[in-house]
Design a protein around this motif. Structure first.
Motif, PDB file in Angstrom:
ATOM      1  N   UNK A  77       0.931  -1.195  -0.089  1.00 28.15           N
ATOM      2  CA  UNK A  77       0.054  -0.029  -0.070  1.00 28.15           C
ATOM      3  C   UNK A  77       1.068   1.394  -0.018  1.00 28.15           C
ATOM      4  N   UNK A  78       0.573   2.203  -1.046  1.00 32.08           N
ATOM      5  CA  UNK A  78       1.363   3.295  -0.871  1.00 32.08           C
ATOM      6  C   UNK A  78       0.665   4.473  -0.539  1.00 32.08           C
ATOM      7  N   UNK A  79       0.935   5.353   0.357  1.00 27.44           N
ATOM      8  CA  UNK A  79       0.041   6.621   0.787  1.00 27.44           C
ATOM      9  C   UNK A  79       1.055   7.999   0.490  1.00 27.44           C
ATOM     10  N   UNK A  80       0.612   8.668  -0.104  1.00 26.14           N
ATOM     11  CA  UNK A  80       1.074  10.224  -0.408  1.00 26.14           C
ATOM     12  C   UNK A  80       0.437  11.214  -0.188  1.00 26.14           C
ATOM     13  N   UNK A  81       0.917  12.103   0.497  1.00 32.30           N
ATOM     14  CA  UNK A  81       0.497  13.419   0.993  1.00 32.30           C
ATOM     15  C   UNK A  81       0.974  14.600   0.570  1.00 32.30           C
ATOM     16  N   UNK A  82       0.358  15.654   0.239  1.00 36.22           N
ATOM     17  CA  UNK A  82       1.031  16.742  -0.482  1.00 36.22           C
ATOM     18  C   UNK A  82       1.103  17.582   0.717  1.00 36.22           C
ATOM     19  N   UNK A  88       6.204  27.003  -8.340  1.00 34.75           N
ATOM     20  CA  UNK A  88       7.051  26.359  -9.349  1.00 34.75           C
ATOM     21  C   UNK A  88       7.478  24.927  -8.842  1.00 34.75           C
ATOM     22  N   UNK A  89       7.048  24.647  -7.439  1.00 32.64           N
ATOM     23  CA  UNK A  89       7.510  23.562  -6.508  1.00 32.64           C
ATOM     24  C   UNK A  89       6.342  22.969  -5.833  1.00 32.64           C
ATOM     25  N   UNK A  90       6.358  21.736  -5.624  1.00 35.60           N
ATOM     26  CA  UNK A  90       5.396  21.069  -4.637  1.00 35.60           C
ATOM     27  C   UNK A  90       6.442  19.843  -4.074  1.00 35.60           C
ATOM     28  N   UNK A  91       6.067  20.015  -2.784  1.00 34.72           N
ATOM     29  CA  UNK A  91       6.624  18.928  -1.835  1.00 34.72           C
ATOM     30  C   UNK A  91       5.581  17.878  -1.392  1.00 34.72           C
ATOM     31  N   UNK A  92       6.018  16.682  -1.448  1.00 34.33           N
ATOM     32  CA  UNK A  92       5.130  15.704  -1.072  1.00 34.33           C
ATOM     33  C   UNK A  92       5.946  14.465  -0.121  1.00 34.33           C
ATOM     34  N   UNK A  93       5.269  13.998   0.904  1.00 34.45           N
ATOM     35  CA  UNK A  93       5.676  12.802   1.422  1.00 34.45           C
ATOM     36  C   UNK A  93       5.006  11.582   1.106  1.00 34.45           C
ATOM     37  N   UNK A  94       5.782  10.453   1.358  1.00 32.58           N
ATOM     38  CA  UNK A  94       5.397   8.956   0.962  1.00 32.58           C
ATOM     39  C   UNK A  94       5.479   7.988   2.019  1.00 32.58           C
ATOM     40  N   UNK A  95       4.739   7.048   1.961  1.00 34.67           N
ATOM     41  CA  UNK A  95       5.036   6.149   2.813  1.00 34.67           C
ATOM     42  C   UNK A  95       4.552   4.548   2.012  1.00 34.67           C
ATOM     43  N   UNK A  96       5.410   3.527   2.164  1.00 33.96           N
ATOM     44  CA  UNK A  96       5.154   2.350   1.431  1.00 33.96           C
ATOM     45  C   UNK A  96       4.809   1.470   2.589  1.00 33.96           C
ATOM     46  N   UNK A  97       3.587   0.787   2.722  1.00 29.07           N
ATOM     47  CA  UNK A  97       3.575  -0.126   3.467  1.00 29.07           C
ATOM     48  C   UNK A  97       3.304  -1.681   3.080  1.00 29.07           C
ATOM     49  N   UNK A  98       3.607  -2.732   3.944  1.00 26.32           N
ATOM     50  CA  UNK A  98       3.300  -4.234   3.727  1.00 26.32           C
ATOM     51  C   UNK A  98       2.976  -4.691   4.977  1.00 26.32           C
ATOM     52  N   UNK A 106       9.553   8.437   2.645  1.00 24.81           N
ATOM     53  CA  UNK A 106      10.381   9.526   1.769  1.00 24.81           C
ATOM     54  C   UNK A 106       9.646  10.824   1.414  1.00 24.81           C
ATOM     55  N   UNK A 107      10.357  11.844   1.059  1.00 22.41           N
ATOM     56  CA  UNK A 107      10.072  13.101   0.566  1.00 22.41           C
ATOM     57  C   UNK A 107      10.665  13.289  -0.757  1.00 22.41           C
ATOM     58  N   UNK A 108       9.838  13.844  -1.543  1.00 20.74           N
ATOM     59  CA  UNK A 108       9.958  14.377  -2.858  1.00 20.74           C
ATOM     60  C   UNK A 108       9.439  15.911  -3.094  1.00 20.74           C
TER      61      UNK A 108
ATOM     62  N   UNK B  99       4.620  30.256  12.488  1.00 20.51           N
ATOM     63  CA  UNK B  99       3.174  30.771  12.267  1.00 20.51           C
ATOM     64  C   UNK B  99       2.394  29.751  11.404  1.00 20.51           C
ATOM     65  N   UNK B 100       2.510  28.609  11.971  1.00 21.06           N
ATOM     66  CA  UNK B 100       1.675  27.375  11.556  1.00 21.06           C
ATOM     67  C   UNK B 100       2.029  26.894  10.142  1.00 21.06           C
ATOM     68  N   UNK B 101       3.031  27.656   9.566  1.00 28.06           N
ATOM     69  CA  UNK B 101       3.326  27.164   8.254  1.00 28.06           C
ATOM     70  C   UNK B 101       4.333  26.205   8.508  1.00 28.06           C
ATOM     71  N   UNK B 102       4.350  25.129   7.499  1.00 25.63           N
ATOM     72  CA  UNK B 102       5.529  24.050   7.658  1.00 25.63           C
ATOM     73  C   UNK B 102       6.493  24.664   6.655  1.00 25.63           C
ATOM     74  N   UNK B 103       7.828  24.760   7.077  1.00 24.66           N
ATOM     75  CA  UNK B 103       8.783  25.567   6.182  1.00 24.66           C
ATOM     76  C   UNK B 103       9.960  24.539   6.068  1.00 24.66           C
ATOM     77  N   UNK B 104      10.198  23.642   6.918  1.00 23.49           N
ATOM     78  CA  UNK B 104      11.245  22.683   6.617  1.00 23.49           C
ATOM     79  C   UNK B 104      10.662  21.376   6.979  1.00 23.49           C
ATOM     80  N   UNK B 105      10.804  20.167   6.285  1.00 25.04           N
ATOM     81  CA  UNK B 105      10.578  18.881   6.474  1.00 25.04           C
ATOM     82  C   UNK B 105      11.482  17.954   6.210  1.00 25.04           C
ATOM     83  N   UNK B 106      11.478  16.826   7.037  1.00 26.92           N
ATOM     84  CA  UNK B 106      12.917  16.085   6.860  1.00 26.92           C
ATOM     85  C   UNK B 106      12.625  14.675   7.505  1.00 26.92           C
TER      86      UNK B 106
END
Lengths: 274, 274
Positions: A77-82, A88-98, A106-108, B99-106
């Protein structure tokens, strides 16, 4: 009316079934195994399919995966959250579960490479593998690397022993590779290409398992159809910790990706230097 | 009885106030600014203080930060969550908010470097900066780099113009640096040292803002007291996207950290090549 099954094995094996907002089910194939474990780069490429479907921006620019546990062939199962969607840029996080265990996290950050403008200056060119007549087609050991059957590998004849037999003594491997079934490379599949050669430290005489702790890929350009040139190297093996750096180039000489992983040679003596 | 205020500025400026399970408040100081913006490496080091307090394992091995927006001097909140706690490794995620904005994620995977066992083989040694008599102490421009006042920098006299004045034409900088107030380096502060030189592409004649999209650091060893040798370089500037690789060494010649960031030269012409 059902979709036709994809022609190519990589496409067959990276199919995702939507399970609602930012969630997919999939089945990890055993055709991309290293010994009995799915290749980390393949799993990363599979995940990037879900990531790029979720993001408002099409192209991963920097993607990091931490490998928390061993994946295995079978349902996942893969979960992705924006996290942020900018102009010009987006950042998302993901998790892969079994089986409800988080195995890859991860982060992208994504953008649009086709719109990227700015100066270019490359200090290194695509590695010269020598004349085509001196390149030989060999595969890394299929018993250790079942997934090597998925690729054509071309390597300089005078280095061929290094990748497969006698260590060269320098932790570096250069090769051309492509999907054996004719599937052309694209951005997401570069995550797989980045992890498709045996570990560079095999050239030092190690032959054990070198698990990846973390893998980061910088995507630089959409590859054109054809071969991918891959050059991997390790400069700093220190108390069993090592970085493996990769540079990937395409048929027209574009640098298409840089990769770096932190890997570890387990301290268990049976995995140590031979 | 109140704790005494720390003697050193880095310690004063990385103090964290617990706000419950895995959450801290802090105040980002303006003493580590680049122009008006807090240095990304400083913010990363500040966050690693919260990360290492949360984790069952003491030492970051690989840490990645994605910079989603500009931080600014002032109050901030850091949230850390443990994703996996294993026998030899832990993985955590963090977020820094203003101020409740996510600025660094890691993401950070931690272990115990003091217990790390395994083979060592280093292909590169600490850079030779030449005889101490030929090293000069200069600081990058304090107007552009207010935080450079926090460090002593020693650079080879024949390269000194490059870091401060005329570009050398090669995107590479080597220097020795240490905290100006005598604070010794430790593992977390290496995140700051990794980002404490001007961008290597300044040597190509750029003088604009090169925002960091993502910064990953591999921590390899606890530094001994003394200077940190830092060598940074960019090999692949491609349509404004660039990697900056850093290698950090300590007084006894240990490689203590590797860093790589993906940065971008904004396409706005006023930031372009001069």
């Amino acid at each position: 009316m059902e979709d036709q099954a994809p022609v190519f094995e990589f496409d067959q094996d990276t199919q995702l079934t939507p399970q609602g907002e930012g969630e997919w089910s999939t089945v990890i194939s055993d055709r991309w195994n290293i010994t009995t474990i799915p290749n980390g780069g393949f799993v990363f490429a599979l995940i990037l399919g879900a990531v790029t479907q979720t993001s408002a921006h099409p192209d991963p620019l920097s993607a990091t995966a931490h490998f928390l546990g061993k994946t295995e062939p079978g349902p996942a199962r893969i979960v992705v959250q924006v996290l942020k969607e900018g102009r010009s840029l987006s950042t998302v996080e993901f998790g892969l579960f079994q089986q409800e265990r988080l195995l890859v996290k991860g982060l992208v950050t994504l953008g649009n490479l086709s719109h990227q403008l700015g100066p270019t200056r490359l200090e290194q060119q695509r590695p010269d593998l020598g004349p085509p007549s001196k390149l030989i087609t060999r595969r890394p050991n299929l018993r250790l690397f079942p997934m090597s059957g998925q690729f054509d590998y071309q390597i300089p004849a005078d280095k061929a022993e290094g990748i497969l037999g006698e260590p060269t003594g320098q932790a570096q491997i250069s090769a051309k590779l492509r999907f054996a079934d004719g599937r052309e490379p694209d951005l997401n599949s570069l995550a797989l290409f980045a992890d498709a050669l045996p570990p560079a430290v095999f050239q030092l005489g190690y032959r054990g398992w070198t698990p990846t702790i973390e893998l980061t890929i910088h995507f630089r350009a959409h590859p054109v159809p054809g071969w991918i040139w891959s050059e991997i190297s390790t400069s700093f093996l220190e108390k069993g910790l090592l970085e493996e750096d990769g540079r990937l180039w395409d048929e027209v000489g574009q640098l298409v990706a840089l990769s770096r992983q932190l890997a570890i040679i387990p301290s268990d003596p049976q995995h140590r230097m031979i």
